[in-house]
Design a protein around this motif. Structure first.
Motif, short mmCIF file in Angstrom:
data_model
loop_
_atom_site.label_atom_id
_atom_site.label_comp_id
_atom_site.label_asym_id
_atom_site.label_seq_id
_atom_site.Cartn_x
_atom_site.Cartn_y
_atom_site.Cartn_z
N VAL A 22 1.11 38.70 64.45
CA VAL A 22 1.36 37.67 63.42
C VAL A 22 2.71 37.13 64.26
O VAL A 22 3.27 37.06 64.18
N GLU A 23 2.71 35.51 63.34
CA GLU A 23 3.40 34.77 63.54
C GLU A 23 4.39 34.25 62.73
O GLU A 23 3.63 34.52 61.74
N VAL A 24 5.70 34.39 63.23
CA VAL A 24 6.77 34.63 61.85
C VAL A 24 8.18 33.68 62.54
O VAL A 24 8.50 33.85 63.55
N GLU A 25 7.78 31.78 62.08
CA GLU A 25 8.35 31.21 62.26
C GLU A 25 9.03 31.04 64.67
O GLU A 25 9.78 30.96 64.76
N ALA A 68 -3.58 42.38 60.76
CA ALA A 68 -3.23 43.03 60.79
C ALA A 68 -3.61 44.34 61.62
O ALA A 68 -2.75 45.28 61.63
N HIS A 69 -4.19 44.61 61.43
CA HIS A 69 -5.12 45.90 62.62
C HIS A 69 -5.01 46.26 64.14
O HIS A 69 -4.67 46.72 64.44
N ALA A 116 -7.23 37.25 59.01
CA ALA A 116 -5.44 38.74 58.35
C ALA A 116 -5.77 39.59 58.60
O ALA A 116 -4.78 40.62 59.23
N TYR A 117 -7.00 40.01 58.04
CA TYR A 117 -7.27 42.16 59.08
C TYR A 117 -7.37 41.86 60.44
O TYR A 117 -6.80 43.26 60.51
N GLU A 151 -1.30 43.34 54.61
CA GLU A 151 -1.43 43.67 55.59
C GLU A 151 -1.63 43.66 56.27
O GLU A 151 -0.19 43.83 57.83
N MET A 152 -1.00 41.69 56.93
CA MET A 152 -1.19 41.40 58.49
C MET A 152 0.52 40.76 58.55
O MET A 152 0.25 40.55 59.37
N TYR A 200 -4.23 39.84 53.60
CA TYR A 200 -3.23 38.92 53.54
C TYR A 200 -1.65 39.80 53.69
O TYR A 200 -0.47 38.85 53.85
N TYR A 236 1.61 53.32 59.88
CA TYR A 236 2.23 52.75 61.04
C TYR A 236 2.84 53.45 62.10
O TYR A 236 2.80 53.11 63.45
N PHE A 250 5.20 39.43 65.74
CA PHE A 250 5.24 40.58 65.63
C PHE A 250 3.52 41.41 65.25
O PHE A 250 2.52 40.67 65.38
N PRO A 279 1.83 44.20 63.25
CA PRO A 279 1.76 44.73 62.30
C PRO A 279 1.42 46.42 61.88
O PRO A 279 2.33 47.19 61.51
N PHE A 280 0.41 46.50 62.53
CA PHE A 280 -0.35 47.11 62.44
C PHE A 280 -0.53 48.07 64.39
O PHE A 280 -0.38 48.93 64.31
N THR A 286 -10.84 33.17 56.88
CA THR A 286 -9.66 33.43 57.22
C THR A 286 -9.22 35.23 56.95
O THR A 286 -8.11 35.25 57.20
N THR A 287 -9.66 35.19 55.72
CA THR A 287 -9.53 36.80 55.20
C THR A 287 -9.54 37.69 56.00
O THR A 287 -8.91 38.41 56.35
#
Lengths: 309, 309
Positions: free
Chosen positions: A125-128, A120-121, A116-117, B77-78, B75, A88, A132, A134-135, A112-113
């Motif tokens: 990604v949404e959090v509340e 990730a890369h 997710a990748y 890594e996300m 999931y 990272y 953000f 991730p990488f 959906t998997t």
């Protein structure tokens, strides 16, 4: 599309090569390891810290002359969670220094998997309700064995955030032919995969004729490389296998188009271990890496010619 | 060989199923997220902490009746480095509770890079003479597109540390046929990949007739599943696609041999989101997961029969 940004950097540096950051602890100068172990202990955290220092020094030494880095995720996962943190930090540092970052993860899954990748890369990604990263790499290598379901989830993210992917087509290893050279009707498996790249790439057209869907094609198969360059006019190539794996400049000549574009050639060990090969003072490992990167650039440009848009 | 340990646990629990731990934040009860966000903030660390609490509660609820879990790396890594830490902690916790852990990473690369993945997920890494376990799963899913060079580096680690792998053969997604159903001579691509599994598996023979090299074959293609069971007598199957993807018990019947062995059937969303489907109190999410796991077990056993060594 993200590969436009890569192409622009190649032209700006006049250098169609990428430095593979595949760090093993053995490649590091001992003073660097000793410093990190003294601070963090002789453990995964110490190893990860040493690798981060090493990577940052290499990025500093290369960022004005090499357009891109390609950290290989396996070598970071090998040092556990702390190793992944170093991945990272390496991505973030190389981007800060203006380099294009290709995460070499050869990720693959479905629906959906795979989303997710992609998140990730390449994505966010949404959090509340907050987003953000991730990488946050610029491009990701992908294995297309699962078909369109494994690739399409990436295309949305690439379009939205100006990113790209490289799909494995003809890999550089000796046994790549076991499956990839087999014939499906009158085409090989790698040709079928290559034409899927052209198809997927239609969703991500680029300014310079190359789409956001590139292909991995090894330097160790020069004939197939030249053949694919002709058959896949919109697909940019990431070419491993130069140097340590045996490919030379003449082997990659066929990967380039008339503008000196169409491919970026990777070297990992050649650059990472240049100080060992030169047998110079280990504290000059960055100088040795830079000298090797320049030698490689000149070697490749001797066959690709000047790169122009 | 590691798949012997999996087979023994299947017989001990009389349950040839695996719980896929593919956690999205949406799947979690809100009280669990609120607690984690209050402690860590509404960020990647908060998300990762919430997922870890959720996973541990599910492992507690399932470990006496379900033989294995399959966390899907995408999931984790996300959610960035903190997400990967949750993956690590989840693997460790499930193993502590006696479950067999299949890391679903579909990793693939060649030579020393594939060795690095093998070390990362199944093996041990040396730092200054001491050995550390980066992630420590019992088995890893693998994509074999690169041929033997991408699989053989795993076999040493599997033999030395009693681990196993599952190679993608015929995946459960709608577009899996784009490449996998194409014909190479008189065999399909997935048959060619399947017979490579039989070949690679010779290096890891097992006590119960199945080698340490398993195959991923989707429940959504019941005919191919039954056909492959006959053609690949030493290859144990990991079967995704039951439940949410549309496969039912009768679809997986052909995956089992006369002893009720030969396959383990995965369910992810069905178990993870059972509390939503039941519409029960969210605090009973573990109860709902357990009830769904028992329902699924009984459903699968109705076609596989009693498992015996």
């Amino acid at each position: 599309m993200a590969l436009d940004r890569l192409i622009e950097r190649i032209v700006a540096t006049q250098n169609p090569t990428v430095a593979g950051l595949d760090p093993k602890l053995d490649y590091l100068p001992s003073y660097l390891k000793e410093e990190a172990f003294a601070r963090h202990g002789k453990n995964l955290a110490g190893a990860a810290a040493a690798i981060l220092t090493y990577n940052k020094a290499l990025v500093d030494a290369l960022c004005d002359i090499v357009p891109a880095v390609k950290p290989q995720l396996a070598y970071y996962e090998m040092y556990g969670v702390e190793g992944v943190r170093t991945f990272y930090e390496t991505v973030a540092y190389a981007k800060e220094k203006g380099m294009f970052v290709i995460a070499d993860g050869k990720r693959n899954d479905i629906g959906t998997t795979m989303e997710a990748y992609a998140t990730a890369h390449l994505g966010e990604v949404e959090v509340e309700g907050e987003m953000f990263t991730p990488f946050g790499s610029d491009a990701l290598t992908v294995n297309g064995y699962l078909g369109s379901d494994g690739v399409k989830p990436l295309l949305n993210v690439c379009e939205k955030l100006d990113k790209g992917i490289f799909v494995l087509v003809k890999t550089s290893n000796p046994s790549s032919g076991e499956l990839q050279d087999e014939h499906i009707g009158d085409r090989t498996v790698y040709e079928v995969m290559g034409s899927m790249c052209e198809e997927w790439g239609k969703a991500l057209p680029g300014k310079y004729g190359y789409s956001g869907v590139g292909a991995v094609v090894g330097a160790t198969y020069p004939e197939q490389l030249a053949e694919l360059r002709k058959k896949l006019p919109h697909t940019f190539f990431l070419v491993p296998g130069y140097g340590a794996q045996g490919g030379g400049a003449k082997d990659v000549a066929g990967a380039f188009d008339a503008r000196g574009l169409g491919a970026i050639v990777n070297s990992s060990r050649g650059i990472l271990c240049a100080w060992k090969k030169e047998n110079c003072d280990e504290r000059d490992f960055t100088g040795a890496a830079r000298r090797e990167a320049i030698r490689m650039r000149d070697d490749i440009v001797s066959v690709s010619g000047k790169a122009s848009l």
